[in-house]
Design an enzyme around this catalytic site. Structure first.
Site, PDB file in Angstrom:
ATOM      1  N   LYS A 105      54.217  38.565  49.108  1.00  0.00           N
ATOM      2  CA  LYS A 105      53.498  39.079  47.984  1.00  0.00           C
ATOM      3  C   LYS A 105      54.578  38.828  46.923  1.00  0.00           C
ATOM      4  CE  LYS A 105      49.160  40.176  46.524  1.00  0.00           C
ATOM      5  NZ  LYS A 105      48.079  39.816  47.221  1.00  0.00           N
ATOM      6  N   GLY A 217      35.470  47.168  39.261  1.00  0.00           N
ATOM      7  CA  GLY A 217      36.008  45.974  38.970  1.00  0.00           C
ATOM      8  C   GLY A 217      35.479  44.749  38.562  1.00  0.00           C
ATOM      9  N   GLY A 219      36.852  41.850  37.371  1.00  0.00           N
ATOM     10  CA  GLY A 219      37.513  40.522  37.285  1.00  0.00           C
ATOM     11  C   GLY A 219      37.049  39.559  37.964  1.00  0.00           C
ATOM     12  N   ASN A 220      38.034  38.526  38.298  1.00  0.00           N
ATOM     13  CA  ASN A 220      37.207  37.477  39.063  1.00  0.00           C
ATOM     14  C   ASN A 220      36.518  37.613  40.276  1.00  0.00           C
ATOM     15  OD1 ASN A 220      37.189  35.052  40.574  1.00  0.00           O
ATOM     16  ND2 ASN A 220      39.117  34.169  40.214  1.00  0.00           N
ATOM     17  N   GLY A 222      35.235  40.615  41.555  1.00  0.00           N
ATOM     18  CA  GLY A 222      34.149  41.733  41.259  1.00  0.00           C
ATOM     19  C   GLY A 222      32.870  40.925  40.309  1.00  0.00           C
TER      20      GLY A 222
HETATM   21  N1  GLU Z   1      46.075  37.167  45.843  1.00  0.00           N
HETATM   22  C1  GLU Z   1      45.064  36.783  46.890  1.00  0.00           C
HETATM   23  C2  GLU Z   1      45.139  37.739  48.077  1.00  0.00           C
HETATM   24  O1  GLU Z   1      45.354  38.926  47.887  1.00  0.00           O
HETATM   25  C3  GLU Z   1      45.110  35.310  47.283  1.00  0.00           C
HETATM   26  C4  GLU Z   1      46.447  34.973  47.795  1.00  0.00           C
HETATM   27  C5  GLU Z   1      46.646  33.567  48.203  1.00  0.00           C
HETATM   28  O2  GLU Z   1      45.821  32.722  47.830  1.00  0.00           O
HETATM   29  O3  GLU Z   1      47.627  33.202  48.556  1.00  0.00           O
HETATM   30  O4  GLU Z   1      44.315  37.481  49.109  1.00  0.00           O
END
Ligand code: GLU
Length: 429
Positions: A105, A217, A219-220, A222
């Site tokens: 991350k 939420g 956003g995308n 939700g």
């Molecule tokens: N940010 C998204 C998650 O937490 C997608 C991560 C990704 O596609 O690598 O799963």
């Protein structure tokens, strides 16, 4: 007493799986911490000409099963502890859906809403130069997360290709369609969660058309799941965003709210101005403004936390009325609350399964980037459904066999898969 960090919360779930699976000390040690941490700073010019700097991270948790994979978050609370937690959850998530990735991350601890578009672009490009030597299609593949968008992914790929003088369509996922993105990636997190709810409804003999749903939420993830459920006949009784929420016992129309939010930037704003629900109907149906906290405990059948972490804690878990919780956000339920909900018989579909549709379609995007082939929307949807349902089946089977919650079972399945790979690779004895 110092506050419990997001990382400690995530590791509580991880370590109890280590114990259930009787891992050796070496295995616990290797899988119990991140492999690499980039702890740095982004410095870039503001529009005023002054220099700004913000803490910037990339945490590479584990790559036993494939390249590190995970999004990049821009948020004032995205500190190193939060990014470590999210990286650990990504390793588990990719293993739950059995895609060939590890977990990572990234984050910049910044409020991006205070930046201009130019500043956002300069910051995003600088971030890539900071992590460029540690990422790549075979090494670590970033993606969007909270407050990061396809446009930001495009700037990042472009910066990487220029810096490294390479063509790298599989460097990053969640890109715009015009620059190597995949059909279906934008709705994939919600779509994956929706497939799970459909399946759960079948198993528990619930009619989704009779279900009352609250979504925290907008956003995308939700807003899209609210739309899928609305289209399936469910009643969306409440939605909220960071500014607050609205409740309407007889149902809200997510598409109209989405359109309004795009115009005004807030869910509550649309209520105040009255242009989403018809105002007369709102009065009849007693639409009310509610806080984000109230939304969690309102009377509904399915609760979908789709915003930030740690919103359901030991303080409000006893007041939750929903019988099903689908965690579209990462880490919305604290460990003590999770236990309380399990005891009360609430079915929690955990984040590492519930929101894995996003990274699953990221995997499809990565495959397309590497092969040069393009998939149809139908193929994406079909394969996403297949993968999500297989993962759900694997997790339910483990839960049933061992008398575990779905979260415990998901961690068991994932940790078991990662350790198996670590063993055959000879990383552990
Ligand atoms: N940010 C998204 C998650 O937490 C997608 C991560 C990704 O596609 O690598 O799963």
């Amino acid at each position: 007493m110092p506050a419990v960090t997001p990382y400690e919360r995530a590791m509580t779930f991880m370590r109890s799986a280590f114990d259930r699976l009787n891992l050796s000390e070496t295995e616990k040690d290797l899988l119990g911490k991140p492999q690499n941490i980039i702890n740095s700073t982004v410095r870039f010019k503001l529009d005023t000409g002054k220099e700004a700097s913000f803490p910037a991270y990339r945490v590479q948790y584990n790559n036993a099963r494939g390249p590190y994979k995970g999004g990049i978050r821009y948020h004032p609370e995205a500190d190193i502890e939060e990014v470590k937690a999210l990286a650990a959850l990504m390793a588990i998530k990719c293993a739950v859906v059995k895609i060939p990735f590890g977990g990572a991350k990234g984050g910049i601890q910044v409020d991006p809403k205070k930046l201009s578009k130019g500043e956002l672009e300069r910051m995003s490009r600088t971030y890539v130069t900071v992590i460029a030597d540690s990422i790549g299609p075979d090494i670590d593949v970033p993606a969007p997360d909270v407050n990061t968008t396809p446009q930001i992914m495009a700037w990042m790929r472009d910066e990487f290709e220029k810096t490294k003088k390479v063509y790298a369509p599989a460097l990053i996922t969640g890109k715009p369609l015009a620059y190597g993105g995949s059909l279906g990636r934008d709705k994939s997190t919600a779509r994956g969660g929706f497939f799970l709810l459909q399946e759960l409804a079948k198993i528990e003999a619930i009619n989704l058309e009779d279900a009352r749903v609250a979504v925290q939420g907008f956003g995308n993830a939700g807003s899209e799941i609210a739309t899928f459920l609305h289209d399936a006949g469910a009643t969306i009784v409440a939605v909220s965003d960071s500014q607050g929420g609205i409740y309407c016992k007889n149902g809200l129309d997510p598409i109209r709210i989405h359109k309004y939010k795009q115009k005004t930037g807030s869910v509550r704003g649309q209520y105040c101005k009255g242009s989403v629900c018809d105002i007369e109907r709102m009065k009849l149906d007693e639409t009310e403004t509610i806080s984000n906290e109230d939304l969690l405990t309102i009377d509904c059948d399915i609760l979908i936390p789709a915003a930030l972490d740690n919103v359901i804690t030991s303080k409000n878990a006893k007041d939750i009325k929903a019988k099903i919780i689908l965690e579209l956000a990462n880490g919305p339920i604290a460990p003590e609350a999770d236990e309380m909900l399990a005891k009360r018989g609430v079915t929690v579909v955990p984040d590492v399964l519930a929101n894995a549709g996003g990274v699953t379609v990221s995997y499809f995007e990565w495959v397309q980037g590497r092969s040069g082939n393009r998939w149809t929307a139908d193929r994406v949807d079909h394969d996403l459904r297949r993968i999500m349902l297989q993962a759900f089946d694997d997790v339910r089977t483990e839960a049933r066999r061992k008398g575990l919650s779905l979260r415990e079972a998901a961690f068991n399945v994932a940790v078991g898969r990662i350790i198996e790979t670590m063993r055959v690779r000879g990383w552990v004895g």
